[in-house]
Design a protein around this motif. Structure first.
Motif, PDB file in Angstrom:
ATOM      1  N   ARG A 126      41.210  35.096  47.219  1.00  0.00           N
ATOM      2  CA  ARG A 126      40.808  36.268  46.420  1.00  0.00           C
ATOM      3  C   ARG A 126      40.343  35.842  45.039  1.00  0.00           C
ATOM      4  NH1 ARG A 126      38.277  39.894  47.830  1.00  0.00           N
ATOM      5  NH2 ARG A 126      39.551  40.048  49.691  1.00  0.00           N
ATOM      6  N   ILE A 127      40.992  34.777  44.469  1.00  0.00           N
ATOM      7  CA  ILE A 127      40.559  34.270  43.160  1.00  0.00           C
ATOM      8  C   ILE A 127      39.132  33.731  43.252  1.00  0.00           C
ATOM      9  CG2 ILE A 127      41.006  32.532  41.383  1.00  0.00           C
ATOM     10  CD1 ILE A 127      43.931  32.745  41.945  1.00  0.00           C
ATOM     11  N   VAL A 128      38.850  33.014  44.347  1.00  0.00           N
ATOM     12  CA  VAL A 128      37.524  32.402  44.486  1.00  0.00           C
ATOM     13  C   VAL A 128      36.484  33.474  44.775  1.00  0.00           C
ATOM     14  CG1 VAL A 128      36.158  30.851  45.915  1.00  0.00           C
ATOM     15  CG2 VAL A 128      38.458  30.202  45.239  1.00  0.00           C
ATOM     16  N   ARG A 129      36.803  34.394  45.687  1.00  0.00           N
ATOM     17  CA  ARG A 129      35.816  35.318  46.218  1.00  0.00           C
ATOM     18  C   ARG A 129      35.548  36.475  45.260  1.00  0.00           C
ATOM     19  NH1 ARG A 129      31.987  34.143  49.697  1.00  0.00           N
ATOM     20  NH2 ARG A 129      30.765  36.001  49.282  1.00  0.00           N
ATOM     21  N   GLY A 130      36.527  36.883  44.509  1.00  0.00           N
ATOM     22  CA  GLY A 130      36.353  38.039  43.627  1.00  0.00           C
ATOM     23  C   GLY A 130      36.450  39.334  44.410  1.00  0.00           C
ATOM     24  N   PRO A 131      35.446  40.189  44.496  1.00  0.00           N
ATOM     25  CA  PRO A 131      34.130  40.035  43.865  1.00  0.00           C
ATOM     26  C   PRO A 131      34.140  40.402  42.370  1.00  0.00           C
ATOM     27  CG  PRO A 131      34.192  42.004  45.218  1.00  0.00           C
ATOM     28  CD  PRO A 131      35.502  41.333  45.383  1.00  0.00           C
ATOM     29  N   THR A 132      35.042  41.279  41.938  1.00  0.00           N
ATOM     30  CA  THR A 132      35.043  41.617  40.509  1.00  0.00           C
ATOM     31  C   THR A 132      36.109  40.808  39.787  1.00  0.00           C
ATOM     32  OG1 THR A 132      36.660  43.369  40.715  1.00  0.00           O
ATOM     33  CG2 THR A 132      34.364  43.977  41.068  1.00  0.00           C
ATOM     34  N   MET A 133      36.013  40.779  38.442  1.00  0.00           N
ATOM     35  CA  MET A 133      36.973  40.019  37.657  1.00  0.00           C
ATOM     36  C   MET A 133      38.367  40.635  37.748  1.00  0.00           C
ATOM     37  SD  MET A 133      36.528  37.237  36.453  1.00  0.00           S
ATOM     38  CE  MET A 133      34.791  36.949  36.201  1.00  0.00           C
ATOM     39  N   GLN A 134      38.438  41.967  37.933  1.00  0.00           N
ATOM     40  CA  GLN A 134      39.741  42.630  38.056  1.00  0.00           C
ATOM     41  C   GLN A 134      40.499  42.110  39.271  1.00  0.00           C
ATOM     42  OE1 GLN A 134      36.972  44.167  37.196  1.00  0.00           O
ATOM     43  NE2 GLN A 134      37.497  44.981  35.193  1.00  0.00           N
ATOM     44  N   ASP A 135      39.775  41.879  40.391  1.00  0.00           N
ATOM     45  CA  ASP A 135      40.421  41.318  41.584  1.00  0.00           C
ATOM     46  C   ASP A 135      41.065  39.980  41.256  1.00  0.00           C
ATOM     47  OD1 ASP A 135      39.743  43.333  43.416  1.00  0.00           O
ATOM     48  OD2 ASP A 135      37.691  42.575  43.475  1.00  0.00           O
ATOM     49  N   ARG A 136      40.328  39.163  40.472  1.00  0.00           N
ATOM     50  CA  ARG A 136      40.833  37.816  40.151  1.00  0.00           C
ATOM     51  C   ARG A 136      42.074  37.910  39.261  1.00  0.00           C
ATOM     52  NH1 ARG A 136      34.961  36.362  39.716  1.00  0.00           N
ATOM     53  NH2 ARG A 136      34.549  35.260  41.655  1.00  0.00           N
ATOM     54  N   VAL A 137      42.047  38.834  38.292  1.00  0.00           N
ATOM     55  CA  VAL A 137      43.205  38.965  37.399  1.00  0.00           C
ATOM     56  C   VAL A 137      44.435  39.383  38.197  1.00  0.00           C
ATOM     57  CG1 VAL A 137      44.159  40.232  35.456  1.00  0.00           C
ATOM     58  CG2 VAL A 137      41.802  39.488  35.382  1.00  0.00           C
ATOM     59  N   ILE A 138      44.261  40.379  39.085  1.00  0.00           N
ATOM     60  CA  ILE A 138      45.389  40.817  39.912  1.00  0.00           C
ATOM     61  C   ILE A 138      45.866  39.661  40.786  1.00  0.00           C
ATOM     62  CG2 ILE A 138      46.091  42.390  41.734  1.00  0.00           C
ATOM     63  CD1 ILE A 138      45.762  43.872  39.251  1.00  0.00           C
ATOM     64  N   ALA A 139      44.904  38.891  41.328  1.00  0.00           N
ATOM     65  CA  ALA A 139      45.265  37.784  42.220  1.00  0.00           C
ATOM     66  C   ALA A 139      46.089  36.735  41.480  1.00  0.00           C
ATOM     67  CB  ALA A 139      44.006  37.158  42.810  1.00  0.00           C
ATOM     68  N   VAL A 140      45.651  36.361  40.242  1.00  0.00           N
ATOM     69  CA  VAL A 140      46.392  35.329  39.515  1.00  0.00           C
ATOM     70  C   VAL A 140      47.747  35.880  39.074  1.00  0.00           C
ATOM     71  CG1 VAL A 140      45.672  35.660  37.114  1.00  0.00           C
ATOM     72  CG2 VAL A 140      46.002  33.387  37.985  1.00  0.00           C
ATOM     73  N   ASN A 141      47.801  37.202  38.854  1.00  0.00           N
ATOM     74  CA  ASN A 141      49.091  37.811  38.525  1.00  0.00           C
ATOM     75  C   ASN A 141      50.045  37.715  39.713  1.00  0.00           C
ATOM     76  OD1 ASN A 141      51.030  39.197  37.187  1.00  0.00           O
ATOM     77  ND2 ASN A 141      49.753  40.924  36.649  1.00  0.00           N
ATOM     78  N   VAL A 142      49.511  37.935  40.932  1.00  0.00           N
ATOM     79  CA  VAL A 142      50.349  37.827  42.130  1.00  0.00           C
ATOM     80  C   VAL A 142      50.826  36.390  42.313  1.00  0.00           C
ATOM     81  CG1 VAL A 142      50.375  38.050  44.631  1.00  0.00           C
ATOM     82  CG2 VAL A 142      49.243  39.774  43.253  1.00  0.00           C
ATOM     83  N   VAL A 143      49.917  35.420  42.069  1.00  0.00           N
ATOM     84  CA  VAL A 143      50.328  34.010  42.173  1.00  0.00           C
ATOM     85  C   VAL A 143      51.433  33.713  41.165  1.00  0.00           C
ATOM     86  CG1 VAL A 143      49.575  31.624  41.890  1.00  0.00           C
ATOM     87  CG2 VAL A 143      48.114  33.231  43.067  1.00  0.00           C
ATOM     88  N   GLY A 144      51.292  34.273  39.948  1.00  0.00           N
ATOM     89  CA  GLY A 144      52.313  34.046  38.927  1.00  0.00           C
ATOM     90  C   GLY A 144      53.656  34.638  39.322  1.00  0.00           C
ATOM     91  N   THR A 145      53.636  35.863  39.858  1.00  0.00           N
ATOM     92  CA  THR A 145      54.888  36.486  40.301  1.00  0.00           C
ATOM     93  C   THR A 145      55.500  35.684  41.438  1.00  0.00           C
ATOM     94  OG1 THR A 145      53.847  38.574  39.751  1.00  0.00           O
ATOM     95  CG2 THR A 145      55.905  38.680  40.944  1.00  0.00           C
ATOM     96  N   ASN A 146      54.633  35.211  42.354  1.00  0.00           N
ATOM     97  CA  ASN A 146      55.114  34.331  43.429  1.00  0.00           C
ATOM     98  C   ASN A 146      55.786  33.097  42.847  1.00  0.00           C
ATOM     99  OD1 ASN A 146      54.528  35.717  45.697  1.00  0.00           O
ATOM    100  ND2 ASN A 146      52.595  34.706  46.112  1.00  0.00           N
TER     101      ASN A 146
END
Lengths: 178, 91
Positions: B25-45
């Motif tokens: 999801r970080i790589v694919r996006g498509p929007t920057m909001q998707d990436r922010v949420i994705a990195v937030n999920v990785v951080g919570t993980n």
């Protein structure tokens, strides 16, 4: 037998590193780099180096991301809609060569936790472990070595970091931390 | 190695594999909001995984790192989110 947990962690770190390298949008690359930093911190914890993990948490995830964001405010977004950057074959070759040269030294490293290494067998290590608490009254032996036995060395490092910070402020020509 | 340690490490491994999937999801996006949420999920993980490591390795000191990450992950997401809304408004 190969432990599956470190393998999964390395896969995560490798995926994030590749994403950082090939993503075209700089902001997306910064986000991928933040995820990479999270993976690296987990590796430090798994290798039982919690102090390094703590530093990685503070510097890698917190400060570096914000510094990068501040840096790219001066840039503009590329107009193209492509997700991936086109790779330069010559640059790729140089990068792979450097990685190969570095990887060739891995075989000379002792296994993690080995009792045969010079560090584990040296008389200096025994001296620190026996006398660190009586001489410095610091409970953590690593802190005792860094702050007491090698105090001047640590002060030199602090001077270098301070000089770099002052130089940066002079170059930028303004007070950033106001 | 006891059964409990194995179970804790297996749970941590499952969370790591989940993080690897989220990198898509970080790589694919498509929007920057998707990436922010994705990195937030990785951080919570990451917070959960480090806490599981702390239990599995039986070293409660590692929990401090999980706490620091819980704080910084929030800060990182806020910084990137603010940047996407008003470019340059990080601080």
């Amino acid at each position: 037998m190969i432990d599956p947990v470190p393998v999964a962690l390395l896969a995560l770190v490798l995926a994030c590193a590749l994403a950082t390298a090939v993503l075209r949008d700089v902001l997306a690359a910064i986000i991928a780099f933040a995820a990479y930093s999270l993976g690296i911190a987990m590796i430090w914890v798994l290798l039982e180096a919690p102090d390094v993990g703590l530093t990685e948490a503070a510097v890698g995830a917190g400060v570096t991301t914000i510094l990068f964001l501040v840096t790219i405010t001066k840039t503009v977004r590329p107009p193209s809609e492509a997700i991936f950057e086109s790779l330069d074959p010559k640059g790729l070759l140089v990068a792979v060569l450097i990685a190969g040269v570095l990887a060739s030294t891995l075989g000379a490293l002792p296994p993690v936790g080995s009792a045969e290494t010079p560090v584990a067998q040296s008389e200096v290590t025994d001296y620190y472990l026996d006398n660190a608490y009586e001489q410095t009254e610091v409970k953590n032996a690593v802190t005792a070595v860094l702050a007491a036995y090698r105090g001047f060395d640590t002060m030199g490092e602090a001077v270098v970091v301070f000089a770099a910070g002052v130089g940066l402020l002079v170059v930028l020509g303004r007070e950033v931390f106001a | 190695m006891t059964l409990l340690t194995d179970a804790l490490l297996a749970a941590a491994g499952a969370f790591i594999i989940l993080s690897v999937v989220i990198v898509y999801r970080i790589v694919r996006g498509p929007t920057m909001q998707d990436r922010v949420i994705a990195v937030n999920v990785v951080g919570t993980n990451t917070v959960v995984i480090i806490a599981l490591f702390a239990a599995a390795l039986d070293s409660p000191g590692v929990l401090d790192i999980a706490l620091v990450y819980a704080l910084l992950n929030f800060l990182m997401s806020i910084a990137i989110s603010k940047f996407t809304v008003e470019r340059g408004g990080v601080m």
